[in-house]
Design an enzyme around this catalytic site. Structure first.
Site, PDB file in Angstrom:
ATOM      1  N   HIS A  27      -2.332  -5.638  15.522  1.00  5.49           N
ATOM      2  CA  HIS A  27      -1.280  -5.330  16.492  1.00  5.49           C
ATOM      3  C   HIS A  27      -1.817  -5.386  17.919  1.00  5.49           C
ATOM      4  CE1 HIS A  27      -0.357  -3.305  12.684  1.00  5.49           C
ATOM      5  NE2 HIS A  27       0.908  -3.542  12.976  1.00  5.49           N
ATOM      6  N   HIS A 257       4.256  -6.871  19.158  1.00  9.78           N
ATOM      7  CA  HIS A 257       3.876  -5.637  18.445  1.00  9.78           C
ATOM      8  C   HIS A 257       2.810  -5.917  17.387  1.00  9.78           C
ATOM      9  CE1 HIS A 257       4.304  -1.973  15.948  1.00  9.78           C
ATOM     10  NE2 HIS A 257       4.229  -2.832  14.943  1.00  9.78           N
ATOM     11  N   GLU A 400       8.617  21.897   6.429  1.00 11.70           N
ATOM     12  CA  GLU A 400       7.561  21.624   5.454  1.00 11.70           C
ATOM     13  C   GLU A 400       6.691  20.436   5.863  1.00 11.70           C
ATOM     14  OE1 GLU A 400      10.778  21.816   4.695  1.00 11.70           O
ATOM     15  OE2 GLU A 400      10.961  23.671   3.558  1.00 11.70           O
ATOM     16  N   HIS A 462      16.556  23.136  -7.166  1.00 19.67           N
ATOM     17  CA  HIS A 462      15.412  23.995  -6.892  1.00 19.67           C
ATOM     18  C   HIS A 462      14.378  23.989  -8.010  1.00 19.67           C
ATOM     19  CE1 HIS A 462      17.742  25.225  -3.536  1.00 19.67           C
ATOM     20  NE2 HIS A 462      16.964  26.254  -3.220  1.00 19.67           N
TER      21      HIS A 462
HETATM   22  C1  LIG Z   1       6.351   6.356   8.642  1.00 17.84           C
HETATM   23  C2  LIG Z   1       6.235   4.944   9.077  1.00 17.84           C
HETATM   24  N1  LIG Z   1       7.320   4.152   9.030  1.00 17.84           N
HETATM   25  C3  LIG Z   1       7.227   2.861   9.388  1.00 17.84           C
HETATM   26  C4  LIG Z   1       6.046   2.325   9.792  1.00 17.84           C
HETATM   27  C5  LIG Z   1       5.942   0.849  10.135  1.00 17.84           C
HETATM   28  N2  LIG Z   1       5.823   0.683  11.589  1.00 17.84           N
HETATM   29  C6  LIG Z   1       4.636   0.581  12.174  1.00 17.84           C
HETATM   30  S1  LIG Z   1       4.744   0.483  13.826  1.00 17.84           S
HETATM   31  C7  LIG Z   1       6.417   0.551  13.782  1.00 17.84           C
HETATM   32  C8  LIG Z   1       7.222   0.493  15.057  1.00 17.84           C
HETATM   33  C9  LIG Z   1       6.715   1.448  16.008  1.00 17.84           C
HETATM   34  O1  LIG Z   1       7.278   1.319  17.244  1.00 17.84           O
HETATM   35  P1  LIG Z   1       6.511   1.983  18.453  1.00 17.84           P
HETATM   36  O2  LIG Z   1       5.995   3.278  18.056  1.00 17.84           O
HETATM   37  O3  LIG Z   1       7.430   1.944  19.611  1.00 17.84           O
HETATM   38  O4  LIG Z   1       5.267   1.054  18.665  1.00 17.84           O
HETATM   39  P2  LIG Z   1       5.146  -0.223  19.613  1.00 17.84           P
HETATM   40  O5  LIG Z   1       5.888  -1.324  18.941  1.00 17.84           O
HETATM   41  O6  LIG Z   1       5.736   0.140  20.917  1.00 17.84           O
HETATM   42  O7  LIG Z   1       3.696  -0.466  19.664  1.00 17.84           O
HETATM   43  C10 LIG Z   1       6.866   0.658  12.479  1.00 17.84           C
HETATM   44  C11 LIG Z   1       8.291   0.750  12.088  1.00 17.84           C
HETATM   45  C12 LIG Z   1       4.935   3.183   9.833  1.00 17.84           C
HETATM   46  N3  LIG Z   1       3.732   2.767  10.202  1.00 17.84           N
HETATM   47  N4  LIG Z   1       5.069   4.485   9.491  1.00 17.84           N
END
Ligand SMILES: Cc1ncc(C[n+]2csc(CCOP(=O)(O)OP(=O)(O)O)c2C)c(N)n1
Ligand SMILES: [Mg+2]
Length: 651
Positions: A27, A257, A400, A462
């Site tokens: 990334h 990204h 939680e 539960h």
């Molecule tokens: C819980 C979770 N859901 C989905 C993802 C997949 N994922 C990784 S980065 C991302 C988008 C994140 O956007 P942002 O935080 O704005 O990062 P940017 O693109 O600006 O670097 C997603 C959906 C993940 N890593 N963790």
């Protein structure tokens, strides 16, 4: 050393881009966008010592947006962490490297494993809690540091972030500084396709200070960070950034990204005015970066001189579990063996927990608003609050998920063994955090009560059914399900002796004390014969937790009929499965086996042979008094007796 932030940030950017390019995976967007903020933070504020990455009073830094890992490794390399060589950078995302796809704590300088968005910010809250509590106990000179945390838009969209920041507000964690990479881009597009939350108002509503800066303007970043140092509340800095800064047309688009720059690399390097070969950094820039650690090195040296004089403190950091606990456990075992209480394991667990708390200042934790049901609040519990951090009990509220991740942060900080508690069925709500605890091998306790359909009238919502099996499937997670008071003591004892996380799963309903003799801790091998056969086993009853008591009734009925039967208790499935096959077979014997568990039958198949049988529960429970529920699903001594007789006949 005159530091040129532009040059320093550019070096971090090109290294990150080179790493992603070399790996053809990763990334670039977040690293290019965050490099300026990180540069100012490392140069002017972050207290760290590359020569001693685990120094206890260092500032903590969590990259909650773990996809910024290329930047993390570039920063560690540039600032001089010996392990993070150019070779390590070149091995980005490769098997066995120190530079895995998302940061892992096995790499020096990585304080918290991240990747699942939102876990990091909650972990940072936990670190800030740990710092405040140690500070209250040992004072400013031994423990006073900041916790910094980078988050992306994604972390703030995740619900766990709301849970975490609201608790951080309640506890007024003024040493927590969150830096938001506010680029308004996520993978699927502009953030406005999925959110219209006013983040500033949201944080302010939770009692945070919110500052703003231009994330590509060094003076602006520095000003905000400076103000944050003097905060009286936790601080969010809204850093306006451009994702993929410098990457031509890709900048400010979702494409950057997670796509290696490829054809855009030439434009990017031109924009950066960078002409050197990949991974080549001028010495002058290394010198600037190496100077960042100087303030930390000095502080670290002074700290060690002082800290070494306080053996209590140093021992606590080295091993938060005191060495004299075995006496506590032995005394409790003796007591329970004599008294033979008919008691819910949540209650005997509370007695054990209280005794440990009285002897172990490093044990801190709490419940997600179920303290009175989980019985994890004891007479030795003292609340941790914004006005007094010198306690050992956290009122987590009904949160939680964050509770789990906050405990991970407390454990990763060091100096503590944290515990969390809720109903077993709601372990699902904290499972992502439990998985991270297992992945990081953090020593902590997940205490769950109301462990089966024995919950009764509250009904199937539960009543845990699949939870034991599903947690058995989690690598590096241990699940203790004690059958009575003595096993409850041994569950705590074993969990505190071993590394890594453990679940302790306790009953709501009363259970007899099944153990007879004292002797060694029998839980370490996971299972043991709790009632021995006389001569030649005709049947082995195998059970865990509350079903051991039921099996014991069947055992007595069978023995009365003249059958020769063994009863095996399996308080820790994982430790049992980790034994050699020989050892397991010796305990389970050759005779037909009847496995009894009021939960998914899945866990017992590895031990089931064609001539054996599993009485499990593979549907949801029912809303009914516990007794009726057990009867409805066949968990009665009469039914099990019949099955047992059939098994012995079939043989
Ligand atoms: C819980 C979770 N859901 C989905 C993802 C997949 N994922 C990784 S980065 C991302 C988008 C994140 O956007 P942002 O935080 O704005 O990062 P940017 O693109 O600006 O670097 C997603 C959906 C993940 N890593 N963790
Ligand atoms: Mg974003």
């Amino acid at each position: 050393m005159k530091q040129n932030f532009r040059k320093m940030a550019t070096a971090a950017r090109v290294l990150a881009a080179d790493m992603v390019e070399q790996a053809k995976s990763g990334h670039p967007g977040a690293p290019l966008g965050m490099a300026d903020i990180a540069t100012v933070l490392y140069a002017k504020f972050l207290k760290f010592n590359p020569e001693n990455p685990h120094w206890a009073n260092r500032d903590r830094i969590v990259f909650s947006n773990g996809h910024s890992s290329a930047l993390v490794y570039a920063l560690l390399h540039l600032s001089g962490y010996p392990q993070m060589t150019t070779e390590a950078l070149k091995s980005f995302r490769q098997l066995g490297s120190l530079t895995p796809g998302h940061p892992e704590i096995t790499t020096d300088g990585v304080d918290f494993a991240t990747g699942p968005l939102g876990q990091g910010i909650a972990g940072a809250v936990g670190m800030a809690v740990a710092e405040r509590v140690l500070n209250a106990e040992f004072g400013d000179k031994l423990m006073k540091h900041k916790t910094y945390c980078f988050v992306g838009d994604g972390c703030l969209m995740e619900g766990i972030s709301e849970e975490a920041i609201s608790l951080a507000g309640v506890l007024n964690l003024k040493n927590l500084i969150v830096l938001w990479d506010d680029n308004t881009i996520t993978i699927d597009g502009h953030t406005n396709i999925a959110t219209k939350t006013n983040i500033k108002k949201r944080f302010e509503a939770n009692g945070w200070q919110v500052l703003k800066c231009n994330g590509h303007h060094y003076k602006s970043i520095e000003k905000a960070l400076k103000k944050a140092q003097r905060a009286k509340q936790p601080t969010l800095i809204d850093c306006k950034t451009t994702i993929g800064y410098g990457a031509g047309e890709w900048a400010n688009t979702p494409k950057v990204h997670g796509t290696p720059l490829g054809e855009m690399m030439a434009t990017f390097k031109k924009n950066m005015k960078w002409t050197l070969a990949p991974f080549e950094i001028p010495q002058e820039i290394y010198n600037m970066w190496h100077a960042c650690g100087d303030k930390g090195k000095r502080a670290c040296k002074d700290w060690f001189e002082l800290a070494h004089k306080n053996t209590n403190f140093m021992n606590r950091l080295k091993n938060p579990v005191p060495s004299n606990l075995s006496n506590v456990f032995n005394e409790l075992k003796e007591k329970f063996l004599v008294e033979k209480p008919e008691m819910a394991t949540r209650k005997s667990g509370q007695i054990v927990l209280q005794k440990i708390l009285e002897n172990m200042p490093s044990l801190i934790g709490g419940s997600a608003d179920l303290g009175a049901s989980n019985l994890t609040k004891t007479n030795a519990s003292k609340p941790i609050s914004a006005s007094n951090y010198a306690g050992n009990y956290i009122n987590f509220g009904i949160r939680e998920h964050a509770m789990g991740a906050i405990c991970n942060g407390i454990a990763a900080h060091g100096g503590f063994v944290p515990y969390s508690s809720t109903f077993f069925v709601f372990s699902d709500y904290m499972r992502p955090a439990m998985r991270m605890a297992a992945l990081m091998n953090l020593k902590e306790l997940f205490i769950f009560t109301h462990d089966s359909i024995g919950v009764g009238e509250d009904g199937p919502t539960h009543q845990p059914v699949e939870h034991l099996a599903s947690l058995h499937a989690m690598p590096n997670m241990r699940v203790f399900r004690p059958a009575g008071a003595v096993e409850a003591v041994e569950s705590y004892e074993t969990a505190l002796q071993l590394d890594g996380p453990s679940c302790i799963v306790l009953s709501r309903q009363n259970l007899p004390t099944v153990r007879r003799g004292a002797g060694e801790n029998l839980l370490q091998q996971g299972a043991y014969v709790v009632r021995k056969p006389l001569k030649k086993r005709q049947l082995t009853l195998v059970a865990s937790g509350s079903e051991v008591a039921l099996a014991l009734q069947v055992f007595s009925m069978l023995v009365e009929q003249g059958a020769d039967v063994a009863l095996v208790s399996v308080p820790c499935w994982e430790l049992f499965m980790a034994q050699s096959e020989d050892k397991r077979e010796k305990i389970l014997g050759n005779a037909p086996r009847l496995f009894i568990e009021a939960g998914s039958s899945l866990s017992w198949y590895p031990l089931k042979r064609p001539q054996d049988m599993i009485l499990g529960l593979d549907t949801f429970g029912e809303s009914a008094p516990a007794k009726d529920n057990f009867a409805h699903f066949g968990f009665t001594k009469e039914n099990i007796f019949q099955i047992a007789e059939k098994l012995m006949k079939n043989k």
